[in-house]
Design a protein around this motif. Structure first.
Motif, PDB file in Angstrom:
ATOM      1  N   PRO A 110       0.800  -1.234   0.000  1.00  0.00           N
ATOM      2  CA  PRO A 110       0.000   0.000   0.000  1.00  0.00           C
ATOM      3  C   PRO A 110       0.828   1.278   0.000  1.00  0.00           C
ATOM      4  CG  PRO A 110       0.178  -0.820   2.228  1.00  0.00           C
ATOM      5  CD  PRO A 110       0.981  -1.771   1.372  1.00  0.00           C
ATOM      6  N   GLY A 111       2.063   1.254  -0.444  1.00  0.00           N
ATOM      7  CA  GLY A 111       2.885   2.457  -0.478  1.00  0.00           C
ATOM      8  C   GLY A 111       4.056   2.377   0.476  1.00  0.00           C
ATOM      9  N   LEU A 112       4.760   3.513   0.615  1.00  0.00           N
ATOM     10  CA  LEU A 112       5.948   3.550   1.462  1.00  0.00           C
ATOM     11  C   LEU A 112       5.583   3.438   2.937  1.00  0.00           C
ATOM     12  CD1 LEU A 112       7.972   6.503  -0.153  1.00  0.00           C
ATOM     13  CD2 LEU A 112       8.307   4.047  -0.511  1.00  0.00           C
ATOM     14  N   PRO A 113       6.389   2.725   3.735  1.00  0.00           N
ATOM     15  CA  PRO A 113       6.176   2.709   5.188  1.00  0.00           C
ATOM     16  C   PRO A 113       6.347   4.112   5.758  1.00  0.00           C
ATOM     17  CG  PRO A 113       7.695   0.973   4.504  1.00  0.00           C
ATOM     18  CD  PRO A 113       7.501   1.875   3.315  1.00  0.00           C
ATOM     19  N   VAL A 114       5.643   4.405   6.834  1.00  0.00           N
ATOM     20  CA  VAL A 114       5.703   5.739   7.444  1.00  0.00           C
ATOM     21  C   VAL A 114       7.127   6.098   7.843  1.00  0.00           C
ATOM     22  CG1 VAL A 114       4.973   7.119   9.421  1.00  0.00           C
ATOM     23  CG2 VAL A 114       3.310   5.699   8.216  1.00  0.00           C
ATOM     24  N   GLU A 115       7.883   5.149   8.405  1.00  0.00           N
ATOM     25  CA  GLU A 115       9.247   5.449   8.836  1.00  0.00           C
ATOM     26  C   GLU A 115      10.139   5.795   7.648  1.00  0.00           C
ATOM     27  OE1 GLU A 115      10.310   6.054  11.844  1.00  0.00           O
ATOM     28  OE2 GLU A 115       8.223   5.759  12.431  1.00  0.00           O
ATOM     29  N   MET A 207       3.741  11.646  -0.986  1.00  0.00           N
ATOM     30  CA  MET A 207       4.405  10.412  -0.565  1.00  0.00           C
ATOM     31  C   MET A 207       3.394   9.395  -0.024  1.00  0.00           C
ATOM     32  SD  MET A 207       7.947  11.616   1.262  1.00  0.00           S
ATOM     33  CE  MET A 207       9.240  12.481   0.364  1.00  0.00           C
ATOM     34  N   PHE A 208       2.264   9.892   0.435  1.00  0.00           N
ATOM     35  CA  PHE A 208       1.205   9.015   0.919  1.00  0.00           C
ATOM     36  C   PHE A 208       0.242   8.633  -0.192  1.00  0.00           C
ATOM     37  CE2 PHE A 208       2.704  11.019   4.792  1.00  0.00           C
ATOM     38  CZ  PHE A 208       2.717   9.960   5.693  1.00  0.00           C
ATOM     39  N   ARG A 209      -0.124   9.628  -1.017  1.00  0.00           N
ATOM     40  CA  ARG A 209      -1.050   9.359  -2.129  1.00  0.00           C
ATOM     41  C   ARG A 209      -1.096  10.562  -3.067  1.00  0.00           C
ATOM     42  NH1 ARG A 209      -6.733   8.138  -0.264  1.00  0.00           N
ATOM     43  NH2 ARG A 209      -5.623   6.592   0.986  1.00  0.00           N
ATOM     44  N   PRO A 210      -1.374  10.344  -4.378  1.00  0.00           N
ATOM     45  CA  PRO A 210      -1.473  11.465  -5.316  1.00  0.00           C
ATOM     46  C   PRO A 210      -2.622  12.392  -4.916  1.00  0.00           C
ATOM     47  CG  PRO A 210      -1.314   9.367  -6.479  1.00  0.00           C
ATOM     48  CD  PRO A 210      -1.539   9.045  -5.030  1.00  0.00           C
ATOM     49  N   LEU A 211      -2.332  13.705  -4.861  1.00  0.00           N
ATOM     50  CA  LEU A 211      -3.361  14.640  -4.400  1.00  0.00           C
ATOM     51  C   LEU A 211      -3.739  15.683  -5.440  1.00  0.00           C
ATOM     52  CD1 LEU A 211      -2.293  15.374  -0.720  1.00  0.00           C
ATOM     53  CD2 LEU A 211      -4.090  13.883  -1.527  1.00  0.00           C
ATOM     54  N   SER A 212      -2.784  16.097  -6.259  1.00  0.00           N
ATOM     55  CA  SER A 212      -2.961  17.164  -7.247  1.00  0.00           C
ATOM     56  C   SER A 212      -3.669  18.365  -6.634  1.00  0.00           C
ATOM     57  CB  SER A 212      -3.698  16.625  -8.481  1.00  0.00           C
ATOM     58  OG  SER A 212      -5.019  16.244  -8.163  1.00  0.00           O
ATOM     59  N   SER A 213      -4.733  18.822  -7.251  1.00  0.00           N
ATOM     60  CA  SER A 213      -5.385  20.071  -6.827  1.00  0.00           C
ATOM     61  C   SER A 213      -6.242  19.920  -5.588  1.00  0.00           C
ATOM     62  CB  SER A 213      -6.235  20.609  -7.979  1.00  0.00           C
ATOM     63  OG  SER A 213      -7.236  19.673  -8.310  1.00  0.00           O
ATOM     64  N   LEU A 214      -6.360  18.725  -5.038  1.00  0.00           N
ATOM     65  CA  LEU A 214      -7.166  18.547  -3.833  1.00  0.00           C
ATOM     66  C   LEU A 214      -6.612  19.325  -2.650  1.00  0.00           C
ATOM     67  CD1 LEU A 214      -8.009  14.720  -3.951  1.00  0.00           C
ATOM     68  CD2 LEU A 214      -9.500  16.640  -4.495  1.00  0.00           C
ATOM     69  N   LEU A 215      -5.333  19.695  -2.703  1.00  0.00           N
ATOM     70  CA  LEU A 215      -4.733  20.442  -1.607  1.00  0.00           C
ATOM     71  C   LEU A 215      -5.440  21.777  -1.410  1.00  0.00           C
ATOM     72  CD1 LEU A 215      -0.961  19.761  -2.275  1.00  0.00           C
ATOM     73  CD2 LEU A 215      -2.351  18.850  -0.420  1.00  0.00           C
ATOM     74  N   CYS A 216      -5.880  22.411  -2.494  1.00  0.00           N
ATOM     75  CA  CYS A 216      -6.588  23.689  -2.376  1.00  0.00           C
ATOM     76  C   CYS A 216      -7.900  23.513  -1.620  1.00  0.00           C
ATOM     77  CB  CYS A 216      -6.855  24.275  -3.762  1.00  0.00           C
ATOM     78  SG  CYS A 216      -5.359  24.671  -4.676  1.00  0.00           S
ATOM     79  N   SER A 217      -8.572  22.385  -1.851  1.00  0.00           N
ATOM     80  CA  SER A 217      -9.818  22.112  -1.127  1.00  0.00           C
ATOM     81  C   SER A 217      -9.545  21.881   0.349  1.00  0.00           C
ATOM     82  CB  SER A 217     -10.497  20.865  -1.717  1.00  0.00           C
ATOM     83  OG  SER A 217     -10.791  21.061  -3.080  1.00  0.00           O
ATOM     84  N   MET A 218      -8.374  21.328   0.658  1.00  0.00           N
ATOM     85  CA  MET A 218      -8.046  21.011   2.038  1.00  0.00           C
ATOM     86  C   MET A 218      -7.821  22.273   2.870  1.00  0.00           C
ATOM     87  SD  MET A 218      -5.087  18.435   3.446  1.00  0.00           S
ATOM     88  CE  MET A 218      -3.717  19.547   3.154  1.00  0.00           C
ATOM     89  N   ILE A 219      -7.107  23.259   2.324  1.00  0.00           N
ATOM     90  CA  ILE A 219      -6.779  24.434   3.136  1.00  0.00           C
ATOM     91  C   ILE A 219      -7.874  25.498   3.097  1.00  0.00           C
ATOM     92  CG2 ILE A 219      -4.308  24.057   2.799  1.00  0.00           C
ATOM     93  CD1 ILE A 219      -4.339  26.480   0.906  1.00  0.00           C
TER      94      ILE A 219
END
Length: 292
Positions: A110-115, A207-219
């Motif tokens: 499921p992707g890179l380990p957190v550490e 690094m956790f998942r592709p986000l693209s423009s979703l970051l604008c919705s987050m902030i």
């Protein structure tokens, strides 16, 4: 400094082509090792090379003196006159097999380990803090410009847009990569080192998942007091939008990590966390204290 590059470096493969030139993997005939050649054709002025090219070479030579483990090393500079109007400049870097974009794409589900992500971020921020402490803004941080060795060592690379800054200098909005641009760049305001931290936040989330423009919705839409007076567009030109919780977009990120991400993706650059403080953030410590 000036010599015929072809007599020492033999290209073996094209690594990539960008807005500022072509990059090749090549063999150094003197050492037998692989290097990366960045070829740039520039328009010569009446004094020879244009200031932008001289600035980049001087910047890279300056970094070479420090030899930071998380910044790609410039090994040589070769200039070959082509015509009266154009000069070919070849920058010779240490070669690293892959970039962060390729590394992330190869990561098994499921992707890179957190550490592993924390380790990469510590290295990333260490290199960036080094640049910023030397008054250098990278201005084009993206996964393709972050190299990673086979042993997992991060190397910041490709300073085609880097500029040495002063507190009074307003940098131009001519940067290339849209998805990782800070708001002050998109809105054509003045900016300095915080512009890189926004890009780091985008890459951290990626690094956790592709986000693209979703970051604008987050902030969400920033409050009026955080909207700089010198921005090209007024705040009222945008629709009101409340911020959304980080967990909605990056559910894998623990609370301390979510806090660090939001401090990187702070709209007001004066309130955005610095590379030094991000490097020493509790989330990136080996044993952070328990949430209380």
């Amino acid at each position: 400094m000036s010599k015929e590059v072809e007599t020492q470096y033999v290209p073996v493969a094209e690594i990539g082509v960008g807005a500022y030139g072509t990059v090749y993997k090549a063999r150094d005939l003197q050492s037998g090792k692989f290097v990366a050649l960045k070829n740039v054709r520039v328009q010569s002025n009446e004094n020879g090379l244009p200031l932008s090219t001289v600035r980049e070479v001087a910047l890279l030579k300056r970094l070479e003196n420090f030899d930071h483990p998380n910044v790609v090393r410039l090994m040589d500079v070769c200039a070959t006159n082509r015509t009266e109007r154009e000069t070919k400049v070849t920058l010779v870097f240490e070669h690293v097999d892959q970039d962060l974009k390729t590394y992330l794409e190869k990561a098994p589900v499921p992707g890179l380990p957190v550490e592993t992500i924390k380790d990469l971020m510590r290295q990333f921020l260490s290199g960036l803090d080094f640049l910023h402490s030397n008054c250098i803004v990278h201005r084009d941080l993206k996964p393709e410009n972050i190299l990673i060795t086979g042993s997992g060592q991060i190397k910041l690379a490709y300073f085609g847009l880097a500029r040495i800054y002063s507190c009074q200098m307003a940098l131009t909005p001519v940067v290339v990569t849209l998805w990782y641009r800070a708001p002050e760049v998109l809105l054509q305001s003045t900016y300095a080192t915080p512009v890189d931290i926004w890009s780091v936040g985008c890459i951290f989330a990626e690094m956790f998942r592709p986000l693209s423009s979703l970051l604008c919705s987050m902030i969400g839409l920033p409050v009026e007091e955080d909207w700089p007076m010198d921005m090209a567009l007024p705040r009222c030109a945008f629709s009101p939008r409340a911020p959304q919780p980080v967990e909605k977009f990056v559910p894998e990120l623990e609370p301390l990590g979510a806090r660090l991400l939001l401090e990187m993706l702070t709209f007001n650059p004066h309130k955005r966390i610095s590379a030094f403080n991000a490097l020493h953030h509790l989330y990136l410590q080996d044993k952070p204290p328990e949430e209380g």
